[in-house]
Scaffold this motif. Structure first.
Motif, PDB file in Angstrom:
ATOM      1  N   MET A   1      49.111  41.308 -33.776  1.00 50.98           N
ATOM      2  CA  MET A   1      48.895  40.697 -32.471  1.00 50.98           C
ATOM      3  C   MET A   1      47.588  39.908 -32.476  1.00 50.98           C
ATOM      4  O   MET A   1      46.646  40.256 -33.189  1.00 50.98           O
ATOM      5  N   VAL A   2      47.525  38.860 -31.676  1.00 52.62           N
ATOM      6  CA  VAL A   2      46.291  38.114 -31.496  1.00 52.62           C
ATOM      7  C   VAL A   2      45.968  38.054 -30.013  1.00 52.62           C
ATOM      8  O   VAL A   2      46.862  38.041 -29.168  1.00 52.62           O
ATOM      9  N   SER A   3      44.700  38.025 -29.693  1.00 54.23           N
ATOM     10  CA  SER A   3      44.289  37.982 -28.294  1.00 54.23           C
ATOM     11  C   SER A   3      44.474  36.581 -27.727  1.00 54.23           C
ATOM     12  O   SER A   3      44.674  35.608 -28.463  1.00 54.23           O
ATOM     13  N   ARG A   4      44.364  36.475 -26.415  1.00 52.18           N
ATOM     14  CA  ARG A   4      44.458  35.169 -25.767  1.00 52.18           C
ATOM     15  C   ARG A   4      43.403  34.213 -26.308  1.00 52.18           C
ATOM     16  O   ARG A   4      43.695  33.067 -26.650  1.00 52.18           O
ATOM     17  N   ALA A   5      42.171  34.684 -26.363  1.00 49.09           N
ATOM     18  CA  ALA A   5      41.072  33.831 -26.809  1.00 49.09           C
ATOM     19  C   ALA A   5      41.250  33.420 -28.268  1.00 49.09           C
ATOM     20  O   ALA A   5      41.030  32.261 -28.631  1.00 49.09           O
ATOM     21  N   GLU A   6      41.658  34.365 -29.106  1.00 42.60           N
ATOM     22  CA  GLU A   6      41.873  34.065 -30.516  1.00 42.60           C
ATOM     23  C   GLU A   6      42.966  33.021 -30.693  1.00 42.60           C
ATOM     24  O   GLU A   6      42.829  32.075 -31.472  1.00 42.60           O
ATOM     25  N   ALA A   7      44.071  33.207 -29.971  1.00 40.33           N
ATOM     26  CA  ALA A   7      45.194  32.277 -30.094  1.00 40.33           C
ATOM     27  C   ALA A   7      44.807  30.885 -29.614  1.00 40.33           C
ATOM     28  O   ALA A   7      45.095  29.881 -30.273  1.00 40.33           O
ATOM     29  N   SER A   8      44.149  30.810 -28.469  1.00 37.87           N
ATOM     30  CA  SER A   8      43.772  29.511 -27.914  1.00 37.87           C
ATOM     31  C   SER A   8      42.834  28.766 -28.850  1.00 37.87           C
ATOM     32  O   SER A   8      43.025  27.575 -29.132  1.00 37.87           O
ATOM     33  N   GLU A   9      41.825  29.455 -29.341  1.00 40.13           N
ATOM     34  CA  GLU A   9      40.840  28.821 -30.213  1.00 40.13           C
ATOM     35  C   GLU A   9      41.469  28.370 -31.532  1.00 40.13           C
ATOM     36  O   GLU A   9      41.140  27.306 -32.060  1.00 40.13           O
ATOM     37  N   ALA A  10      42.412  29.162 -32.029  1.00 43.09           N
ATOM     38  CA  ALA A  10      42.985  28.881 -33.340  1.00 43.09           C
ATOM     39  C   ALA A  10      43.862  27.641 -33.364  1.00 43.09           C
ATOM     40  O   ALA A  10      44.040  27.031 -34.424  1.00 43.09           O
ATOM     41  N   VAL A  11      44.433  27.266 -32.225  1.00 41.83           N
ATOM     42  CA  VAL A  11      45.382  26.135 -32.222  1.00 41.83           C
ATOM     43  C   VAL A  11      44.896  24.941 -31.419  1.00 41.83           C
ATOM     44  O   VAL A  11      45.580  23.919 -31.348  1.00 41.83           O
ATOM     45  N   LEU A  12      43.718  25.054 -30.827  1.00 40.16           N
ATOM     46  CA  LEU A  12      43.236  24.011 -29.929  1.00 40.16           C
ATOM     47  C   LEU A  12      43.152  22.656 -30.623  1.00 40.16           C
ATOM     48  O   LEU A  12      43.515  21.619 -30.048  1.00 40.16           O
TER      49      LEU A  12
END
Length: 219
Positions: A1-12
């Protein structure tokens, strides 16, 4: 699982946005044939993981792409990896993403007893529950992934003076300020920003409410 912040930052920086437990992007195209090429490229990039993670909505002017680990109804590091792979594949065929075009709509129903009304909405809409989320107050979703999710907001007492159903519009976090300004300029008013940036409550001139939501402010 990835957190909201991790996911957002990773694909921005690769043209995707985190919305409601998914990664979303849009690809402008000039025709259905060109859109089909985009979908084919995305499927090839996802490889053996395509069926379990990727959804595509093909239209004559735009292809909408969505990533989620479907068996979990959650985001994992695999989805982040696939976003990068798909964006790279699209670049090789001369296509760029348009993340500002994505949004997701939810409908919230105020309820004194969610367990009593949830089966009705599930039946009348032909909806189902998400994996591992079939509690009496859990959201219900369109099994085809087309209609908006329905969730139930717990009330402590009847509130006949306000709407019992309202929209929740999830937008990319970097698009929220512009959407709020446009809504106010169009005759709306800001009802509350107490929970911003998780959500802002807006209303039209007659008091009908909508929440503009983002992933931020929820962790």
């Amino acid at each position: 699982m990835v957190s909201r912040a991790e996911a957002s930052e990773a694909v921005l920086d690769v043209g995707w946005r985190f919305l409601l437990g998914t990664l979303q992007s849009a690809v402008p195209v000039p025709s259905l044939a060109a859109g089909a090429e985009v979908v084919a490229a995305a499927v090839r990039a996802a490889g053996e993981h395509a069926d379990g993670h990727l959804r595509a909505d093909l239209r004559a002017d735009r292809v909408f792409l969505s990533l989620q680990t479907l068996r979990l109804a959650s985001l994992t590091s695999r989805d982040v990896e696939l976003a990068h792979r798909i964006s790279a594949a699209l670049a090789t065929i001369g296509r760029t993403t348009e993340p500002q075009a994505v949004q997701m709509l939810e409908v919230a129903i105020d309820a004194l007893d969610s367990a009593a009304i949830r089966p009705f909405w599930k039946a009348v809409l032909g909806y189902t529950h998400e994996p591992s989320a079939d509690g009496p107050a859990d959201p219900i979703v369109d099994p085809a992934g087309r209609g908006p999710a329905i969730w139930f907001q717990q009330m402590t007492e009847p509130r006949p003076q306000r709407n019992r159903v309202h929209f929740d519009l999830c937008v990319p976090h970097d698009q929220a300020p512009g959407r709020l300004a446009a809504a106010v300029a169009a005759g709306g008013r800001l009802v509350s920003e107490r929970r911003a940036p998780a959500f802002w409550v807006l209303a039209d001139a007659e008091g009908n409410e909508v929440c503009v939501t983002t992933w931020q402010g929820r962790d």
